[in-house]
Design a protein around this motif. Structure first.
Motif, PDB file in Angstrom:
ATOM      1  N   ALA A  13       0.829  -1.208   0.000  1.00  0.00           N
ATOM      2  CA  ALA A  13       0.000   0.000   0.000  1.00  0.00           C
ATOM      3  C   ALA A  13       0.862   1.256   0.000  1.00  0.00           C
ATOM      4  CB  ALA A  13      -0.953  -0.004   1.199  1.00  0.00           C
ATOM      5  N   GLU A  32       9.518   3.428   7.150  1.00  0.00           N
ATOM      6  CA  GLU A  32       9.327   1.987   7.337  1.00  0.00           C
ATOM      7  C   GLU A  32      10.148   1.515   8.535  1.00  0.00           C
ATOM      8  OE1 GLU A  32       7.575  -0.804   6.145  1.00  0.00           O
ATOM      9  OE2 GLU A  32       8.814  -1.801   7.658  1.00  0.00           O
ATOM     10  N   SER A  33       9.493   0.840   9.478  1.00  0.00           N
ATOM     11  CA  SER A  33      10.201   0.451  10.705  1.00  0.00           C
ATOM     12  C   SER A  33      11.228  -0.654  10.469  1.00  0.00           C
ATOM     13  CB  SER A  33       9.206   0.028  11.787  1.00  0.00           C
ATOM     14  OG  SER A  33       8.382  -1.008  11.313  1.00  0.00           O
ATOM     15  N   ARG A  42       9.995 -10.798   2.984  1.00  0.00           N
ATOM     16  CA  ARG A  42       8.884 -11.249   3.821  1.00  0.00           C
ATOM     17  C   ARG A  42       7.902 -12.013   2.925  1.00  0.00           C
ATOM     18  NH1 ARG A  42       6.667  -6.354   7.250  1.00  0.00           N
ATOM     19  NH2 ARG A  42       6.624  -5.480   5.172  1.00  0.00           N
ATOM     20  N   ARG A  44       4.614 -13.568   1.844  1.00  0.00           N
ATOM     21  CA  ARG A  44       3.196 -13.426   2.179  1.00  0.00           C
ATOM     22  C   ARG A  44       2.346 -13.832   0.991  1.00  0.00           C
ATOM     23  NH1 ARG A  44       2.395  -7.845   5.505  1.00  0.00           N
ATOM     24  NH2 ARG A  44       3.188  -8.516   7.516  1.00  0.00           N
ATOM     25  N   GLN A 101       4.143 -11.396  -3.273  1.00  0.00           N
ATOM     26  CA  GLN A 101       4.050 -10.035  -2.741  1.00  0.00           C
ATOM     27  C   GLN A 101       5.428  -9.398  -2.596  1.00  0.00           C
ATOM     28  OE1 GLN A 101       1.349  -9.482   0.511  1.00  0.00           O
ATOM     29  NE2 GLN A 101       2.653  -7.994   1.527  1.00  0.00           N
ATOM     30  N   ALA A 125       7.698   5.025  12.961  1.00  0.00           N
ATOM     31  CA  ALA A 125       6.778   6.092  13.372  1.00  0.00           C
ATOM     32  C   ALA A 125       6.320   5.782  14.794  1.00  0.00           C
ATOM     33  CB  ALA A 125       5.594   6.150  12.422  1.00  0.00           C
ATOM     34  N   TYR A 221      -0.184 -24.561   1.990  1.00  0.00           N
ATOM     35  CA  TYR A 221      -0.785 -24.148   3.263  1.00  0.00           C
ATOM     36  C   TYR A 221      -1.624 -25.279   3.844  1.00  0.00           C
ATOM     37  CZ  TYR A 221       0.119 -19.316   1.615  1.00  0.00           C
ATOM     38  OH  TYR A 221       0.685 -18.152   1.141  1.00  0.00           O
ATOM     39  N   ASP A 285      -3.939  -3.137   5.199  1.00  0.00           N
ATOM     40  CA  ASP A 285      -4.127  -3.903   6.441  1.00  0.00           C
ATOM     41  C   ASP A 285      -4.270  -3.012   7.680  1.00  0.00           C
ATOM     42  OD1 ASP A 285      -3.881  -6.207   4.944  1.00  0.00           O
ATOM     43  OD2 ASP A 285      -2.368  -7.133   6.226  1.00  0.00           O
ATOM     44  N   GLY A 297      -6.012  -9.891   0.330  1.00  0.00           N
ATOM     45  CA  GLY A 297      -5.343  -8.885   1.170  1.00  0.00           C
ATOM     46  C   GLY A 297      -4.519  -7.860   0.398  1.00  0.00           C
TER      47      GLY A 297
HETATM   48  P1  FAD Z   1       1.839  -4.512   5.115  1.00  0.00           P
HETATM   49  O1  FAD Z   1       2.330  -5.304   3.979  1.00  0.00           O
HETATM   50  O2  FAD Z   1       1.655  -5.202   6.418  1.00  0.00           O
HETATM   51  O3  FAD Z   1       2.811  -3.280   5.293  1.00  0.00           O
HETATM   52  C1  FAD Z   1       2.814  -2.470   6.438  1.00  0.00           C
HETATM   53  C2  FAD Z   1       4.216  -1.965   6.659  1.00  0.00           C
HETATM   54  O4  FAD Z   1       4.214  -1.020   7.718  1.00  0.00           O
HETATM   55  C3  FAD Z   1       5.158  -3.061   7.082  1.00  0.00           C
HETATM   56  O5  FAD Z   1       6.286  -3.085   6.230  1.00  0.00           O
HETATM   57  C4  FAD Z   1       5.515  -2.726   8.514  1.00  0.00           C
HETATM   58  O6  FAD Z   1       6.840  -3.135   8.846  1.00  0.00           O
HETATM   59  C5  FAD Z   1       5.347  -1.220   8.507  1.00  0.00           C
HETATM   60  N1  FAD Z   1       5.095  -0.618   9.823  1.00  0.00           N
HETATM   61  C6  FAD Z   1       4.293  -1.084  10.822  1.00  0.00           C
HETATM   62  N2  FAD Z   1       4.311  -0.241  11.863  1.00  0.00           N
HETATM   63  C7  FAD Z   1       5.126   0.781  11.520  1.00  0.00           C
HETATM   64  C8  FAD Z   1       5.565   1.964  12.200  1.00  0.00           C
HETATM   65  N3  FAD Z   1       5.141   2.254  13.433  1.00  0.00           N
HETATM   66  N4  FAD Z   1       6.406   2.799  11.556  1.00  0.00           N
HETATM   67  C9  FAD Z   1       6.848   2.516  10.295  1.00  0.00           C
HETATM   68  N5  FAD Z   1       6.474   1.399   9.622  1.00  0.00           N
HETATM   69  C10 FAD Z   1       5.627   0.555  10.234  1.00  0.00           C
HETATM   70  N6  FAD Z   1      -2.796 -12.268   1.948  1.00  0.00           N
HETATM   71  C11 FAD Z   1      -3.145 -13.137   1.026  1.00  0.00           C
HETATM   72  O7  FAD Z   1      -3.952 -12.790   0.155  1.00  0.00           O
HETATM   73  N7  FAD Z   1      -2.584 -14.412   1.010  1.00  0.00           N
HETATM   74  C12 FAD Z   1      -1.657 -14.809   1.939  1.00  0.00           C
HETATM   75  O8  FAD Z   1      -1.168 -15.919   1.895  1.00  0.00           O
HETATM   76  C13 FAD Z   1      -1.288 -13.917   2.935  1.00  0.00           C
HETATM   77  N8  FAD Z   1      -0.398 -14.268   3.900  1.00  0.00           N
HETATM   78  C14 FAD Z   1      -0.089 -13.368   4.876  1.00  0.00           C
HETATM   79  C15 FAD Z   1       0.808 -13.715   5.899  1.00  0.00           C
HETATM   80  C16 FAD Z   1       1.093 -12.823   6.939  1.00  0.00           C
HETATM   81  C17 FAD Z   1       2.057 -13.219   8.040  1.00  0.00           C
HETATM   82  C18 FAD Z   1       0.478 -11.545   6.956  1.00  0.00           C
HETATM   83  C19 FAD Z   1       0.761 -10.566   8.093  1.00  0.00           C
HETATM   84  C20 FAD Z   1      -0.387 -11.199   5.918  1.00  0.00           C
HETATM   85  C21 FAD Z   1      -0.690 -12.089   4.884  1.00  0.00           C
HETATM   86  N9  FAD Z   1      -1.559 -11.756   3.849  1.00  0.00           N
HETATM   87  C22 FAD Z   1      -1.900 -12.637   2.908  1.00  0.00           C
HETATM   88  C23 FAD Z   1      -2.141 -10.451   3.731  1.00  0.00           C
HETATM   89  C24 FAD Z   1      -1.331  -9.537   2.799  1.00  0.00           C
HETATM   90  O9  FAD Z   1       0.010  -9.890   2.843  1.00  0.00           O
HETATM   91  C25 FAD Z   1      -1.611  -8.130   3.272  1.00  0.00           C
HETATM   92  O10 FAD Z   1      -2.977  -7.863   3.033  1.00  0.00           O
HETATM   93  C26 FAD Z   1      -0.734  -7.056   2.622  1.00  0.00           C
HETATM   94  O11 FAD Z   1       0.587  -7.168   3.082  1.00  0.00           O
HETATM   95  C27 FAD Z   1      -1.284  -5.663   2.948  1.00  0.00           C
HETATM   96  O12 FAD Z   1      -0.379  -4.685   2.541  1.00  0.00           O
HETATM   97  P2  FAD Z   1      -0.196  -3.358   3.383  1.00  0.00           P
HETATM   98  O13 FAD Z   1       0.779  -2.546   2.606  1.00  0.00           O
HETATM   99  O14 FAD Z   1      -1.496  -2.797   3.746  1.00  0.00           O
HETATM  100  O15 FAD Z   1       0.435  -3.831   4.768  1.00  0.00           O
END
Ligand code: FAD
Ligand code: DHB
Length: 390
Positions: A13, A32-33, A42, A44, A101, A125, A221, A285, A297
């Motif tokens: 995102a 990014e933390s 990672r 996923r 991903q 953050a 899985y 997320d 996701g």
């Molecule tokens: P994220 O990819 O979670 O990115 C959020 C980022 O923010 C991370 O890099 C994190 O390190 C960073 N962050 C967090 N807090 C802070 C802070 N305070 N300061 C700075 N940075 C911060 N979906 C599927 O469809 N199939 C799957 O098999 C699947 N497996 C998954 C397995 C796991 C373990 C997880 C957690 C999710 C999985 N998902 C899966 C869901 C999918 O991966 C997520 O929907 C997707 O990653 C969402 O993207 P995002 O960018 O919103 O969040």
């Protein structure tokens, strides 16, 4: 430091939003933390909807995706010792692409850095302030110092455990959620996939999914209890359970190989409304989680920021606020479609309460209906490949 849009989180995102803003001439900084190496490795999700592929291509990120992504035109449902194909492309005209991903994340990071974009890794953050003013601030820790990022807007793309959502005062957000009594044990194995398409298997011992990442790597899985400990799953036990749940069709067997990685992920449904408060916008997320059965996701995360990209472009180009004002309402329509689809797929395919034979009969009936009714199969297919409009 000052920028136009401050973005917390370098997942799909946050990175895609930064890329979209750059293409519109709008500056952003991504905090990014974790380290770059960590986010690039990672493991996923792996399924891109047609709309996500279209977005990546339209924004110049299609090269490696088109070379290495695996286009799939159907999925297989396996249950009661039989296998049935849902011909997604025949039913909908659209397809999915299997592309990890972390590959999307690598491509986005490379594109941002090549364009001179700023992504600060290992920058956590800690809190947001001034969200009700025209100049909100993201406070963060970087190289042992407390720093501030001043911006016009903050976008929280920091996942379920991030800090952004909690910056909204109590009483503003409404949470809808459901937890499940099971989790997924996911493995990555150095084994050539034994099939060309994904297999979703419903078995009396629990759900299993056969997926892949490349012609050499399988992604598999298993449904396990929610409180399961990965230490109780040595590789041989994993393969034995995969064989039991997947080798249910005569003459078919899986390919085994060294397990490169294994982890257990809880299943959860979660939505927070609205997805915006004052100058804070939330995406991916950070505001909604789906159980992975529908593979939605990452696709939802990309769909959210596609809306935000257009909304910020309209605001910066001519002060229009309509798209920003509508962001939450528009995004939530897709979010709830994905919630319902993911809940339905999860309920139909997993082993539910072992003491409730009524549930098991409903599952069998739904699966059978999918194999006999083109209308029901089309409903699954159009949700799975992604609906253009919701
Ligand atoms: P994220 O990819 O979670 O990115 C959020 C980022 O923010 C991370 O890099 C994190 O390190 C960073 N962050 C967090 N807090 C802070 C802070 N305070 N300061 C700075 N940075 C911060 N979906 C599927 O469809 N199939 C799957 O098999 C699947 N497996 C998954 C397995 C796991 C373990 C997880 C957690 C999710 C999985 N998902 C899966 C869901 C999918 O991966 C997520 O929907 C997707 O990653 C969402 O993207 P995002 O960018 O919103 O969040
Ligand atoms: C994959 C993950 C999913 O959640 C899914 O439904 C299909 C495939 C995968 O990681 O390949």
């Amino acid at each position: 430091m000052r920028t136009q849009v401050g973005i917390v989180g370098a997942g799909p995102a946050g990175l895609m939003l930064s890329h979209l803003l750059h293409l519109q001439g709008i500056s952003s900084v991504v905090l990014e933390s974790r380290s770059r190496d960590y986010v690039e490795h990672r493991v996923r999700a792996g399924v891109l909807e047609q709309g996500s592929v279209d977005l990546l291509r339209a924004t110049g990120l299609g090269d490696r995706l088109d070379r290495e992504g695996l286009r799939h035109e159907g999925i297989e449902l396996r249950f009661d010792g039989e296998s049935h194909r849902v011909a997604m492309t025949e039913l909908t005209g659209r397809a999915i692409t299997v592309y990890g991903q972390q590959e999307v994340v690598k491509d986005l990071i490379a594109a941002r850095l090549a364009a001179g974009g700023t992504i600060l890794f290992s920058a956590e953050a800690t809190r947001l302030s001034g969200l009700e003013s025209p100049s909100p601030v993201v406070h963060y820790r970087y190289e042992g110092r407390d720093e501030e990022l001043h911006c016009d807007f903050v976008v929280g793309c920091d996942g379920f455990h991030g800090v952004s959502r909690s910056a909204v005062p109590d009483g503003v957000l409404h949470t809808y959620e459901r937890t499940y009594p099971f989790a997924w044990l996911g493995v990555l194995a150095a084994a050539a996939p034994a099939v060309d398409e994904l297999i979703y298997a419903h078995h009396e011992r629990g759900f299993a999914l056969y997926s892949m990442r490349s012609p050499e790597i399988s992604r598999l899985y298993l449904q396990v209890p929610a409180d399961e400990d990965i230490a109780d799953w040595p590789d041989e036990r994993i393969w034995a359970e995969l064989r039991t749940r997947l080798e249910t069709v005569p003459g078919w067997s899986l390919n085994e190989g060294p397990i490169l990685e294994k982890a257990i992920t809880p299943l959860r449904s979660f939505v927070v409304e609205p997805m915006q408060w004052q100058r804070l916008y939330l995406a991916g997320d950070a505001v909604h989680i789906v159980p992975p059965t529908g593979a939605k996701g990452m696709n939802l995360a990309l769909a959210d920021v596609a809306l935000l990209g257009d909304a910020f472009a309209a605001w910066y180009a001519d002060g229009r606020t309509d798209l920003l004002d509508d962001y939450s309402r528009t995004a939530l329509r897709r979010v709830w479609r994905a919630q319902q689809f993911s809940w339905w797929m999860t309920s139909m395919l997993h082993r539910l309460d072992a003491d409730d034979p009524y549930e098991a009969k409903l599952q069998s009936s739904a699966l059978r209906y999918l194999t006999t009714s083109p209308a029901y199969a089309t409903s699954l297919a159009e949700n799975y490949v992604g609906l253009p409009a919701v």
